[in-house]
Design an enzyme around this catalytic site. Structure first.
Site, PDB file in Angstrom:
ATOM      1  N   GLU A  86      -2.982   8.385  -3.833  1.00 54.48           N
ATOM      2  CA  GLU A  86      -3.194   7.429  -5.114  1.00 54.48           C
ATOM      3  C   GLU A  86      -4.819   7.712  -5.351  1.00 54.48           C
ATOM      4  OE1 GLU A  86      -3.984   2.508  -5.434  1.00 54.48           O
ATOM      5  OE2 GLU A  86      -2.163   3.153  -4.446  1.00 54.48           O
ATOM      6  N   HIS A 125      -1.793   0.639  -9.753  1.00 56.23           N
ATOM      7  CA  HIS A 125      -2.361  -0.518  -8.934  1.00 56.23           C
ATOM      8  C   HIS A 125      -2.981  -1.588  -9.670  1.00 56.23           C
ATOM      9  CE1 HIS A 125      -4.008  -0.502  -4.704  1.00 56.23           C
ATOM     10  NE2 HIS A 125      -3.728  -1.950  -5.033  1.00 56.23           N
ATOM     11  N   ARG A 128       0.778  -1.243  -0.017  1.00 53.18           N
ATOM     12  CA  ARG A 128       0.041  -0.108   0.140  1.00 53.18           C
ATOM     13  C   ARG A 128       0.873   1.355   0.005  1.00 53.18           C
ATOM     14  NH1 ARG A 128      -3.249  -3.093  -1.397  1.00 53.18           N
ATOM     15  NH2 ARG A 128      -5.340  -3.533  -0.628  1.00 53.18           N
TER      16      ARG A 128
END
Length: 323
Positions: free
Chosen positions: A267, A286, A238
């Site tokens: 993000e 991602h 993450r």
């Protein structure tokens, strides 16, 4: 939908990775031919179907749906992470919650290996010279003999280690319970001097851990100063596991050789963010979790848990996170 019509497995409407959710429902049906599997394709269908459903699977589960779920016993989350769910309320209601841990092992393992090989053989330099039609040699390195530190030894971390095994590397694993061992040559914890010592010896640092109070900001300025300056950071965990400002400073000051980031903080990464501008940074949106086999692997877990649910009042479910 009346109680008579209540399916054995209710699939909620949100899909993932751009793959139609119908494929997920079909995959469950293939594995449970003696069960009824229904897909709620609209918000209204979800609200109606959830009232009597006992076994539900989906990506998300909001408070409104939970309010309507009068008989819910199991929610099979279709993501590996469950931090987005109202876990406290689900626990209060006595709902068993499972996750999709394990479905990403092969694809993210391959993503990490590809990122490491990209920096090892410096394919990004070759691609840049190809675009310029420039036939000029450049230096590369070897993966063999390198030290790879993998933070997080869950399904993804183990998959990374399996794929590294043929390359003749030394591996260090980092986990909360190092006494359990793992698939690496060494296993250490997050605390004390052992982690700093590992950073100083690391050529490739792979982050494959969940985001927790321990891992948030784990790779901060001190870590980036400590790590070997020829090291490459690969983050498939993450974004907030890495201090972004410290990473930008490290890249500008050549504290590290480069970074491969599938996740960022913030993000999505804003267009004007400086991370976009570094030639030694690989950014993917991602995307490491994408695989055409996602729903099939997930359906294996959900079908098995539905059969376990059939067998008793308080079954032990695979990937159970609650209660």
């Amino acid at each position: 939908m009346t109680a008579v019509d209540t399916p054995d497995v209710l699939v909620l409407r949100k899909g993932t990775h751009g793959i139609p959710i119908e494929q997920y429902a079909d995959a469950i049906r293939e594995r449970l031919p003696d069960h009824t599997v229904a897909l709620a394709r609209t918000p209204a269908e979800e609200r109606d179907a959830i009232r009597d459903a006992r076994f539900v699977t989906g990506m998300t589960f909001d408070d409104e749906l939970l309010e309507a779920a009068e008989n819910l016993a199991v929610f099979a989350c279709a993501y590996a992470g469950t931090g987005h769910l109202p876990l406290d309320r689900l626990e209060e209601r006595g709902v068993a919650v499972t996750n999709a841990s394990g479905v990403h092992g092969p694809n993210i393992g391959e993503h990490v290996l590809g990122a490491i090989l990209r920096f090892t053989r410096r394919f990004h330099v070759g691609a840049r010279r190809q675009r310029r039609r420039e036939w000029r040699h450049y230096k590369a390195t070897e993966l063999q003999g390198s030290t790879v530190t993998v933070v997080g030894l869950g399904a993804i971390g183990k998959s990374v280690c399996e794929r590294l095994e043929p390359f003749g590397v030394d591996t260090i694993g980092v986990r909360y319970t190092p006494e359990k061992g793992g698939p690496t040559d060494e296993v250490i914890g997050f605390e004390g001097e052992a982690f700093d010592d590992a950073l100083a010896r690391t050529d490739y640092l792979v982050l494959a851990c969940p985001l927790t109070e321990t891992t948030r900001g784990l790779i901060d300025r001190e870590a980036l100063v400590t790590i070997d300056p020829e090291a490459v950071l690969v983050n498939v965990a993450r974004g907030p596991v890495v201090d972004t400002d410290a990473l930008v400073a490290a890249l500008r000051s050549n504290w590290i050789r480069g970074a491969s980031l599938d996740v960022t903080d913030p993000e999505p990464l804003p267009e004007e963010h400086p991370l976009w501008t570094f030639e030694n940074v690989q950014i993917t949106p991602h995307n490491a979790g994408h695989t055409p086999n996602y729903y099939d692997r997930l359906a294996d877990i959900v079908a098995e848990n539905r059969r376990r649910f059939d067998d008793g009042d308080s079954p032990s479910l695979r990937n159970q996170v609650l209660p």
